[in-house]
Enzyme design. Structure first.
Site: not given
Ligand code: XLS
Ligand code: MG
Length: 344
Positions: A48, A51, A173, A209, A212, A247, A249
């Protein structure tokens, strides 16, 4: 030996705080994460904008570029590249109602400031890719903004980025919801349409993703295939998801192994990576994970991906052809299951 190169973002290693509870693990300094990413075999780091430059609002453009150069030298130390920079347009007070399609002109201008700084940071890090995860781009109250106007604002914003830097690439994304109630650009199909509507479609593509796609009720491998067919899959965020909950992940492949196999298969069959694309992870450790296991979900995801690559390499395309010719899809399906269960 995998044919692919892998990337990961520092947010994948986190303290475990969520909306319902505080941190459960100690914070790990960014440089320590970069070192470990290199040791685990990652080739690139995803970022980011904040970051790279924490408290980014407090700095001038030149100061932001200087700080980005400091991070670049850290990456160089570990032989790591930067894959992309994503403006984090969901945490700031100026992005409460979204960024590019906020109902406030001041906030839209702030979102563009962050987008331009992300491009500046990407250039200092030596990469040409911007990822737009459109977290709050949509509506929490359906009547608060017109979906026609909002869609046009997204296209206009991307056009401004394409004009700001004549060779930067923009990668959307898509996600159908969360944190936003109704997303304006929720699937890879929406991304391809937005791309086609911009001033330079060749520089606008998608980041699929896995989770998603599942949240949209779609198959991740088909979403990947759709973008590959258009020549516009710029990166991926592989992970997993237990149905259409929040979500999650999860580590790649841990919930839907056959879906994960087909994601690897479609990537491998279509030359993904041959033009420098990375296999990106976007995975989070379980809240129950202890400090000493802070990277285990990354190791597990890589291990599962590479094991599935071997399965793809062993896939019997002759047998598949025979089953298709005789329309014996039951036989083909059982073969795939035997392959995944290690029986063949
Ligand atoms: C959400 C996004 C996030 C990051 C950018 O899934 O991927 O994790 O901010 O890619
Ligand atoms: Mg992502």
């Amino acid at each position: 030996m995998s044919k692919f190169r892998f990337s990961v973002g520092p947010w994948n290693v986190h303290s475990g705080a969520d909306s319902y509870g505080p941190a459960v693990r100690a914070e790990i300094p960014a440089v320590e994460k970069y070192k470990k990413f290199a040791e685990l075999g990652f080739s690139a780091v995803q970022f980011h904008d904040d970051d790279v430059v924490p408290d980014i609002n407090n700095y001038s453009t030149d100061e932001i570029k200087a700080k980005a150069r400091e991070v670049k030298s850290q990456l160089d130390q570990f032989g790591l590249k930067a894959e992309f920079v994503a403006p984090r347009l969901w945490m700031d007070e100026h992005t409460i109602d979204g960024g590019f399609m906020s109902t406030s002109q001041e906030d839209r201008e702030y979102a563009m400031w962050r987008a331009y700084r992300s491009i500046d940071i990407a250039r200092e890090l030596g990469c040409d890719l911007i990822v737009l995860w459109l977290a709050r781009e949509g509506t929490v109250c359906a009547e608060s903004k017109s979906p026609v106007w909002a869609t046009k604002m997204l296209i206009e914003s991307i056009n401004k980025m394409l004009e700001y830097d004549k060779s930067i690439r923009i990668c959307i994304e898509p996600k159908p919801n969360e944190p936003i109630d109704r997303s304006i650009c929720g699937t890879m199909g929406h991304v391809m349409a937005i791309s086609a509507a911009t001033i330079d479609p060749s520089r606008v593509g998608g980041n699929l993703e896995s989770a998603h796609a599942v949240l949209a009720g779609l198959d991740p491998a088909h979403e990947i295939g759709f973008a590959l067919a258009m020549g516009k899959l710029m990166t991926v965020h592989l992970n997993d998801q237990n149905s259409i909950r929040y979500d999650q992940d999860k580590s790649f492949g841990v919930e839907n192994l056959r879906a994960a196999f087909n994601q690897v298969k479609v990537l491998k069959e279509n030359g993904y990576g041959d033009h420098g694309e990375y296999v990106g992870l976007d995975v989070k450790a379980m809240r129950t994970t202890k400090d000493q296991d802070s990277y285990k979900h990354l190791e597990n995801s890589l291990r599962i991906f590479k094991a599935l690559e071997d399965k793809v390499d062993r896939f019997d395309y002759e047998f598949q052809k025979k089953c298709v010719e005789s329309r014996d899809f039951e036989g083909l399906e059982m073969y795939v299951m035997d392959l995944l269960m290690g029986i063949v």
